[in-house]
Design a protein around this motif. Sequence first.
Motif, PDB file in Angstrom:
ATOM      1  N   GLU A 205       0.829  -1.199   0.000  1.00 10.57           N
ATOM      2  CA  GLU A 205       0.000   0.000   0.000  1.00 10.57           C
ATOM      3  C   GLU A 205       0.864   1.250   0.000  1.00 10.57           C
ATOM      4  N   PHE A 206       0.557   2.156  -0.920  1.00 11.15           N
ATOM      5  CA  PHE A 206       1.357   3.361  -1.132  1.00 11.15           C
ATOM      6  C   PHE A 206       0.432   4.571  -1.143  1.00 11.15           C
ATOM      7  N   ASP A 207       0.870   5.647  -0.492  1.00 11.78           N
ATOM      8  CA  ASP A 207       0.021   6.842  -0.436  1.00 11.78           C
ATOM      9  C   ASP A 207       0.779   8.109  -0.841  1.00 11.78           C
ATOM     10  N   GLY A 208       1.845   7.936  -1.615  1.00 17.41           N
ATOM     11  CA  GLY A 208       2.618   9.088  -2.080  1.00 17.41           C
ATOM     12  C   GLY A 208       2.071   9.652  -3.383  1.00 17.41           C
ATOM     13  N   TYR A 209       2.967   9.958  -4.308  1.00 20.57           N
ATOM     14  CA  TYR A 209       2.582  10.581  -5.577  1.00 20.57           C
ATOM     15  C   TYR A 209       2.556   9.520  -6.664  1.00 20.57           C
ATOM     16  N   TRP A 210       1.455   9.463  -7.415  1.00 16.21           N
ATOM     17  CA  TRP A 210       1.346   8.483  -8.499  1.00 16.21           C
ATOM     18  C   TRP A 210       0.391   8.979  -9.570  1.00 16.21           C
ATOM     19  N   LEU A 211       0.847   8.930 -10.805  1.00 15.74           N
ATOM     20  CA  LEU A 211      -0.003   9.233 -11.955  1.00 15.74           C
ATOM     21  C   LEU A 211       0.210   8.163 -13.018  1.00 15.74           C
ATOM     22  N   ASP A 212      -0.872   7.806 -13.695  1.00 16.58           N
ATOM     23  CA  ASP A 212      -0.820   6.872 -14.821  1.00 16.58           C
ATOM     24  C   ASP A 212      -0.783   7.708 -16.095  1.00 16.58           C
ATOM     25  N   ILE A 213       0.399   7.840 -16.693  1.00  7.88           N
ATOM     26  CA  ILE A 213       0.577   8.745 -17.823  1.00  7.88           C
ATOM     27  C   ILE A 213      -0.216   8.290 -19.052  1.00  7.88           C
ATOM     28  N   GLY A 214      -0.633   7.024 -19.065  1.00  5.06           N
ATOM     29  CA  GLY A 214      -1.448   6.545 -20.165  1.00  5.06           C
ATOM     30  C   GLY A 214      -2.852   7.132 -20.186  1.00  5.06           C
ATOM     31  N   ARG A 215      -3.270   7.765 -19.120  1.00  6.93           N
ATOM     32  CA  ARG A 215      -4.572   8.433 -19.070  1.00  6.93           C
ATOM     33  C   ARG A 215      -4.379   9.905 -19.426  1.00  6.93           C
ATOM     34  N   PRO A 216      -5.113  10.433 -20.381  1.00  8.86           N
ATOM     35  CA  PRO A 216      -4.893  11.828 -20.802  1.00  8.86           C
ATOM     36  C   PRO A 216      -4.974  12.833 -19.658  1.00  8.86           C
ATOM     37  N   ASP A 217      -5.909  12.671 -18.737  1.00  8.91           N
ATOM     38  CA  ASP A 217      -6.022  13.610 -17.619  1.00  8.91           C
ATOM     39  C   ASP A 217      -4.767  13.583 -16.748  1.00  8.91           C
ATOM     40  N   ASP A 218      -4.264  12.376 -16.473  1.00  8.24           N
ATOM     41  CA  ASP A 218      -3.055  12.259 -15.660  1.00  8.24           C
ATOM     42  C   ASP A 218      -1.840  12.809 -16.408  1.00  8.24           C
ATOM     43  N   ARG A 221      -1.938  16.521 -16.157  1.00 11.34           N
ATOM     44  CA  ARG A 221      -1.594  16.908 -14.782  1.00 11.34           C
ATOM     45  C   ARG A 221      -0.092  16.763 -14.532  1.00 11.34           C
ATOM     46  N   ALA A 222       0.505  15.690 -15.049  1.00  8.73           N
ATOM     47  CA  ALA A 222       1.938  15.477 -14.864  1.00  8.73           C
ATOM     48  C   ALA A 222       2.743  16.627 -15.435  1.00  8.73           C
ATOM     49  N   ASN A 223       2.382  17.084 -16.622  1.00  9.54           N
ATOM     50  CA  ASN A 223       3.107  18.194 -17.228  1.00  9.54           C
ATOM     51  C   ASN A 223       2.896  19.491 -16.473  1.00  9.54           C
ATOM     52  N   ALA A 224       1.704  19.682 -15.932  1.00 14.92           N
ATOM     53  CA  ALA A 224       1.429  20.893 -15.162  1.00 14.92           C
ATOM     54  C   ALA A 224       2.191  20.906 -13.845  1.00 14.92           C
ATOM     55  N   GLU A 225       2.426  19.732 -13.267  1.00 11.27           N
ATOM     56  CA  GLU A 225       3.003  19.656 -11.925  1.00 11.27           C
ATOM     57  C   GLU A 225       4.494  19.317 -11.913  1.00 11.27           C
TER      58      GLU A 225
END
Length: 237
Positions: A205-218, A221-225
């Motif tokens: 179980e992990f509660d840090g930072y995670w984005l799935d770049i294969g999803r357009p919204d993520d 968000r990745a590029n913005a952050e």
Amino acid sequence: MHAVILAGGKGVRLRPYTTALPKPLVPIGDQHAILEIVLRQLSAAGFDRCTIAIGHLGEIIRAYVGDGSQWGMSIDYATEESPLGTMGPLLNLRDRLPEEFLVMNGDVLTDLDYADVLRRHGRSGAPLTIATYARKVHIDFGVLTTDASRVVAFTEKPSMDYRVSMGVYGVSRTTLDDYTPGLPLGFDELVLDLLRAQNPPHAYEFDGYWLDIGRPDDYDRANAEFTSRKSLLLKGA
């Protein structure tokens, strides 16, 4: 330590970006591809060997990454001639893998400690370890529970909490012994087989930072952050 990066997908959800670029090479921020970030993180975590499973536009990945020496790693490749699912590419690699190894998607942006996932997998004795992340879904409707055409409960716009796979796994080589190389094997099929055999996977179980770049919204968000998160994502790399 050995990692396998799954980088053979077509990245359909990220078109038109992935028309000319394989998904793991889409840019994050001004200077980095997602695969470069992942390789720098793995190297900093102590992984010295990596196998990249390639397919769609795989020669571009091979040309970009090379032998891995720029990250202090030894990198080789496995070519996926036809789609084999999430776990299928591993079946053709068994002879070159150690008893325990890390497997991950090539489009994950996270500050997860990859080495700790593998260590915890080894200590657990489980056949498979799945890195998991908490997600919340908000339902924009009133939800009815019915029984024999009678409404027996009502909840106004509820939220549902659940844990999802992050696309990062600790795998034991013996877990793959009963499957045939060259045939597709999905993550879902493997997990269901383990559950039926009463040999359940371990959850990390992990509660840090995670984005799935294969999803357009993520991806957006990745590029913005990324600028504000760069020191977190590339610490020690």
